[in-house]
Design a protein around this motif. Structure first.
Motif, PDB file in Angstrom:
ATOM      1  N   GLU A  40       5.584  -5.960 -11.517  1.00  0.00           N
ATOM      2  CA  GLU A  40       6.582  -5.087 -10.289  1.00  0.00           C
ATOM      3  C   GLU A  40       6.066  -4.273  -9.366  1.00  0.00           C
ATOM      4  O   GLU A  40       6.727  -4.637  -8.070  1.00  0.00           O
ATOM      5  CB  GLU A  40       8.541  -5.434 -11.084  1.00  0.00           C
ATOM      6  N   ARG A  41       6.183  -3.327  -9.518  1.00  0.00           N
ATOM      7  CA  ARG A  41       4.936  -2.070  -8.731  1.00  0.00           C
ATOM      8  C   ARG A  41       3.310  -2.542  -8.438  1.00  0.00           C
ATOM      9  O   ARG A  41       4.111  -2.196  -7.202  1.00  0.00           O
ATOM     10  CB  ARG A  41       5.127  -1.049  -9.240  1.00  0.00           C
ATOM     11  N   SER A  42       3.146  -3.512  -8.592  1.00  0.00           N
ATOM     12  CA  SER A  42       2.138  -3.835  -8.631  1.00  0.00           C
ATOM     13  C   SER A  42       2.348  -5.103  -7.673  1.00  0.00           C
ATOM     14  O   SER A  42       1.554  -4.970  -5.860  1.00  0.00           O
ATOM     15  CB  SER A  42       1.073  -4.255  -9.584  1.00  0.00           C
ATOM     16  N   GLU A  43       3.608  -5.667  -7.704  1.00  0.00           N
ATOM     17  CA  GLU A  43       3.719  -6.286  -6.439  1.00  0.00           C
ATOM     18  C   GLU A  43       4.387  -5.680  -4.849  1.00  0.00           C
ATOM     19  O   GLU A  43       3.915  -5.561  -4.235  1.00  0.00           O
ATOM     20  CB  GLU A  43       4.783  -7.286  -6.888  1.00  0.00           C
ATOM     21  N   ALA A  44       5.169  -4.498  -5.264  1.00  0.00           N
ATOM     22  CA  ALA A  44       5.591  -3.669  -4.250  1.00  0.00           C
ATOM     23  C   ALA A  44       4.054  -3.038  -3.737  1.00  0.00           C
ATOM     24  O   ALA A  44       4.736  -3.084  -2.861  1.00  0.00           O
ATOM     25  CB  ALA A  44       6.219  -3.011  -4.752  1.00  0.00           C
ATOM     26  N   LEU A  45       3.142  -2.859  -4.508  1.00  0.00           N
ATOM     27  CA  LEU A  45       2.164  -2.344  -3.421  1.00  0.00           C
ATOM     28  C   LEU A  45       1.457  -3.058  -2.662  1.00  0.00           C
ATOM     29  O   LEU A  45       0.543  -2.905  -1.781  1.00  0.00           O
ATOM     30  CB  LEU A  45       0.813  -1.498  -4.231  1.00  0.00           C
ATOM     31  N   ARG A  46       1.439  -4.518  -3.228  1.00  0.00           N
ATOM     32  CA  ARG A  46       0.689  -5.363  -2.535  1.00  0.00           C
ATOM     33  C   ARG A  46       1.511  -5.917  -1.550  1.00  0.00           C
ATOM     34  O   ARG A  46       0.713  -6.349  -0.240  1.00  0.00           O
ATOM     35  CB  ARG A  46       0.687  -7.233  -3.223  1.00  0.00           C
ATOM     36  N   PHE A  47       2.781  -6.040  -1.369  1.00  0.00           N
ATOM     37  CA  PHE A  47       3.837  -6.421  -0.573  1.00  0.00           C
ATOM     38  C   PHE A  47       3.962  -5.517   0.517  1.00  0.00           C
ATOM     39  O   PHE A  47       3.464  -6.901   1.380  1.00  0.00           O
ATOM     40  CB  PHE A  47       5.399  -6.427  -1.315  1.00  0.00           C
ATOM     41  N   TRP A  48       3.414  -4.176   0.576  1.00  0.00           N
ATOM     42  CA  TRP A  48       3.878  -2.883   1.310  1.00  0.00           C
ATOM     43  C   TRP A  48       2.311  -3.047   2.315  1.00  0.00           C
ATOM     44  O   TRP A  48       2.082  -2.177   2.230  1.00  0.00           O
ATOM     45  CB  TRP A  48       3.793  -1.646   1.342  1.00  0.00           C
TER      46      TRP A  48
END
Length: 336
Positions: A40-48
């Motif tokens: 989920e943290r990796s996804e957050a980095l990609r998301f922003w």
């Protein structure tokens, strides 16, 4: 925070215990922890992406039901009823502190750009997150010294929807944010902590505070990267404080710069049951969660967090009290 109407809470204060080093964890009730997985943290980095940062809406605080009085029987520096012993955690200097300049002179109700540099320029930052409906939002937060060197203090309404209990996702913190730049990188939340009372009371601003535990970035903790402000619980009220946030109005730089207010705080006497304290200044949407600091040194940019921007009403902005409940929350978050 807010802006149009909101409120920031007060400090409950007492006196005594001085603690120069971070305090250790203790069991507590009334704390809600949400854990974020590595994926989920990796996804957050990609998301922003930069585009999403620019499009995020500055979060408004809940509207205050009535305007506060700016005077009452409580005046001067004094302790709040029922507060415990004072606990203070000293600031953590940054590895490299930005060059300092003379601090700006502020008029009441007039947030101005912070140009003084120092520790606040690295430890204040902008928060970005997404709600269940897919909306993207921005708040403010400040690094607080703790055992794990990984905490930020922010507003409860920047972490959870008090009406539904929904904890926000893709939650990231960008220390030193300025004009879209990420000078120290993007830190992702590994755990989010808020008070159960904030949700059970459907958003009582007295409980509108939260901590986020940030995962290391490039092998370094948040504190070891940018330093940390001190934090004080059950400390004296009615003294000079400084507030910092990323307000979204054009006059505040559209959320792209750090702004500053200062003043002698007074109790929120306008709403029944309020324990909050505030100053004659109003920062707008996006400043929610920004730090209120006492014993602030304008030369070094360091001080002690005593609350966070919560809501404002009229010409005042208020912070919730960092009392024993906040101390329990901090101890749990600092041990995570």
């Amino acid at each position: 925070m807010r802006a149009r109407a909101g409120g920031i809470a007060a400090l409950v204060l007492g006196a005594a215990l001085w603690c120069a080093a971070p305090v250790s964890a203790a069991p507590t009730e009334g704390v809600h922890r949400t854990t974020i997985t590595a994926s989920e943290r990796s996804e957050a980095l990609r998301f922003w992406t930069d585009a999403r940062l620019r499009s995020a809406r500055d979060l408004d605080a809940p509207v205050a039901s009535s305007a506060p009085h700016t005077s009452s029987g409580l005046t001067g520096r004094q302790a709040a009823p029922g507060s415990g012993e004072e606990v203070r955690v000293a600031p953590l200097p940054a590895p490299r502190v930005a060059a300092t300049a003379p601090a700006p002179s502020l008029a009441a109700s007039n947030p101005a750009p912070w140009t003084g540099g120092g520790l606040i320029s690295t430890t204040a930052g902008k928060v970005f997150f997404q709600n269940a409906g897919g909306g993207t939002f921005a708040c403010s937060a400040t690094v607080a010294n703790a055992d794990n060197k990984s905490l930020v203090l922010t507003a409860g309404h920047c972490v959870v929807d008090a009406g539904t209990g929904e904890v926000y996702r893709n939650w990231v913190f960008i220390p030193g944010y300025a004009n879209g730049n990420r000078p120290y990188g993007t830190f992702t939340a590994s755990s989010l902590f808020h008070l159960d009372q904030y949700v059970s009371t459907a958003g009582n601003a007295n409980y509108d505070l939260a901590f986020a535990r940030l995962a290391p970035l490039n092998g370094r903790s948040l504190g070891d990267t940018v330093g940390a402000q001190g934090i004080a619980f059950n400390s004296a009220t009615g003294r000079e404080v400084h507030s910092f946030g990323y307000g979204g109005s054009a006059a505040e730089g559209n959320g792209e710069r750090l702004n500053h207010c200062s003043g002698v705080e007074y109790p929120d006497a306008g709403r029944e049951g309020s324990t909050m304290w505030g100053i004659d200044c109003v920062q707008t949407g996006g400043s929610s969660g920004g730090g209120f600091l006492a014993d602030f040194d304008t030369a070094s940019g360091g001080g002690y967090l005593v609350g966070n921007i919560s809501v404002s009403a009229g010409s005042s902005e208020y912070h919730p009290v960092l009392g024993n409940e906040a101390l329990d929350l901090y101890r749990r978050a600092g041990a995570a």
